[in-house]
Scaffold this motif. Structure first.
Motif, PDB file in Angstrom:
ATOM      1  N   CYS A  94       0.850  -1.135   0.185  1.00 53.17           N
ATOM      2  CA  CYS A  94       0.015  -0.078  -0.141  1.00 53.17           C
ATOM      3  C   CYS A  94       0.805   1.178   0.158  1.00 53.17           C
ATOM      4  O   CYS A  94       0.250   2.337  -0.231  1.00 53.17           O
ATOM      5  CB  CYS A  94      -1.110   0.134   1.181  1.00 53.17           C
ATOM      6  N   ALA A  95       2.176   1.228   0.064  1.00 55.58           N
ATOM      7  CA  ALA A  95       2.923   2.237   0.358  1.00 55.58           C
ATOM      8  C   ALA A  95       2.912   3.278  -0.559  1.00 55.58           C
ATOM      9  O   ALA A  95       2.984   4.289  -0.512  1.00 55.58           O
ATOM     10  CB  ALA A  95       4.483   1.797   0.549  1.00 55.58           C
ATOM     11  N   PRO A  96       2.803   2.850  -2.195  1.00 56.97           N
ATOM     12  CA  PRO A  96       2.782   3.808  -3.306  1.00 56.97           C
ATOM     13  C   PRO A  96       1.588   4.894  -3.025  1.00 56.97           C
ATOM     14  O   PRO A  96       1.944   5.786  -3.535  1.00 56.97           O
ATOM     15  CB  PRO A  96       2.781   3.137  -4.319  1.00 56.97           C
ATOM     16  N   VAL A  97       0.434   4.538  -2.944  1.00 55.67           N
ATOM     17  CA  VAL A  97      -0.573   5.181  -2.690  1.00 55.67           C
ATOM     18  C   VAL A  97      -0.551   5.939  -1.562  1.00 55.67           C
ATOM     19  O   VAL A  97      -1.153   7.225  -1.632  1.00 55.67           O
ATOM     20  CB  VAL A  97      -2.033   4.228  -2.655  1.00 55.67           C
ATOM     21  N   VAL A  98      -0.148   5.476  -0.344  1.00 51.65           N
ATOM     22  CA  VAL A  98      -0.204   6.437   0.867  1.00 51.65           C
ATOM     23  C   VAL A  98       0.763   7.252   0.596  1.00 51.65           C
ATOM     24  O   VAL A  98       0.585   8.711   0.902  1.00 51.65           O
ATOM     25  CB  VAL A  98       0.176   5.663   1.969  1.00 51.65           C
ATOM     26  N   THR A  99       1.898   7.134   0.151  1.00 47.04           N
ATOM     27  CA  THR A  99       2.989   8.279  -0.322  1.00 47.04           C
ATOM     28  C   THR A  99       2.404   9.045  -1.244  1.00 47.04           C
ATOM     29  O   THR A  99       2.723  10.566  -0.910  1.00 47.04           O
ATOM     30  CB  THR A  99       4.114   7.347  -0.892  1.00 47.04           C
ATOM     31  N   ALA A 100       1.748   8.900  -2.193  1.00 47.71           N
ATOM     32  CA  ALA A 100       1.244   9.867  -2.970  1.00 47.71           C
ATOM     33  C   ALA A 100       0.298  10.830  -2.246  1.00 47.71           C
ATOM     34  O   ALA A 100       0.163  11.952  -2.535  1.00 47.71           O
ATOM     35  CB  ALA A 100       0.413   9.120  -4.280  1.00 47.71           C
ATOM     36  N   ALA A 101      -0.574  10.178  -1.228  1.00 47.57           N
ATOM     37  CA  ALA A 101      -1.303  10.840  -0.551  1.00 47.57           C
ATOM     38  C   ALA A 101      -0.763  12.097   0.396  1.00 47.57           C
ATOM     39  O   ALA A 101      -1.107  13.172   0.259  1.00 47.57           O
ATOM     40  CB  ALA A 101      -2.286  10.108   0.154  1.00 47.57           C
TER      41      ALA A 101
END
Length: 299
Positions: A94-101
């Motif tokens: 899930c890290a890519p999405v949370v990083t983008a947020a």
């Protein structure tokens, strides 16, 4: 309108039914929003971890969903606006999405990423640190069901794609807030299994067994997170930044960023598009606008 009445109305708006049984789950958890907001707003120096990220392995391509990261960043930004500390916590898938947020709305908030491989060693260290936190907040973060396996709304075991962050969520004596919409998220263990079984398809199979101190149920988890920020704004009108976080445009900007830059998917449709849990933006934004309106009217 009295503070308690406004927050109760925020709680009701957040629980707007979208066809999954969330409104029924919200009835016994009434009062959780007030309890959570008072615990945070009344703390002299809140120091929290916000756990989020729900991976959809059957999406094309697989990615974390749009529900959860938006609300989690909103809550973390609110904690910092109150003078507290916050970090987001997720796992590798899930890290890519949370990083983008975070990059879109709160780049100053740190992110901790749990590995799927070597998790135990990472968790041993993290659990010691998390045990000292004042608050642990889970927003749309899947937790273990009765057989110990994390399951999605279809009843499918997604343990191969999910780090067991419940170990961190239950560390120490911090006040635990659970934010969810379907019964399978961390915190939903506060509700009886039979209730979840009646209200939600496959409810007894998917229900998370991990409870919390205050449970916030939304039609989408992002709505319940927005309601928490709204309740904080009502309790702390001296912090105008909180109201800025409630603008629907703020959420739209984060939604756009996580979909376009990180491929976040709608958890119901299993596609990367500007929607949340099967709701296109106009329908999804209605409760957000109502939450912002209620807070504005509160003075």
């Amino acid at each position: 309108m009295r503070v308690e009445e406004t927050i109760a109305e925020l709680e009701q708006v957040a629980a707007t039914e979208v066809g999954r049984g969330s409104a029924k789950l919200a009835v016994p958890s009434a009062g959780g929003l007030l309890a959570a907001a008072r615990s945070i707003a009344g703390h002299p120096a809140p120091d929290a971890a916000v756990l989020t990220g729900f991976f959809i392995p059957a999406a094309d391509p697989p990615a974390a969903e749009t529900d959860g990261p938006i609300g989690s960043v909103q809550v973390a930004a609110a904690l910092r606006a109150l003078g507290g500390r916050a970090r987001l916590v997720t796992d590798d898938p899930c890290a890519p999405v949370v990083t983008a947020a975070l990059a879109a709305a709160a780049p100053e908030v740190p992110l901790e990423v749990a590995p799927l491989k070597g998790y135990d060693a990472w968790a041993d260290d993290a659990a010691q640190r998390y045990a000292r936190l004042s608050h642990l907040i889970a927003c749309e973060r899947v937790g273990p069901s009765a057989d110990g396996r994390p399951r999605n709304m279809r009843g499918e075991d997604i343990g191969a794609h999910t780090a067991p962050l419940d170990r961190l969520y239950t560390a120490g004596s911090g006040f635990r807030v659970g934010i969810g919409d379907g019964g399978n998220e961390l915190g939903m263990g506060r509700l009886p299994a039979e209730l979840v079984g009646r209200a939600v398809d496959r409810g007894e199979r998917i229900r998370c067994v991990v409870g919390c101190d205050a449970l916030l149920v939304g039609g989408t988890s992002n709505w319940a997170a927005a309601a928490l920020v709204g309740a904080l704004a009502v309790l702390r009108p001296d912090v105008p930044t909180l109201r800025e976080l409630l603008r629907p445009e703020w959420s739209y900007d984060v939604l756009t960023a996580i979909v376009l830059h990180a491929g976040a998917v709608d958890g119901v449709r299993r596609r990367a598009e500007l929607s949340v849990d099967g709701l296109d933006w106009p329908a999804y934004a209605e409760p957000l606008a109502r939450i912002a309106e209620l807070v504005a009217r509160s003075g």
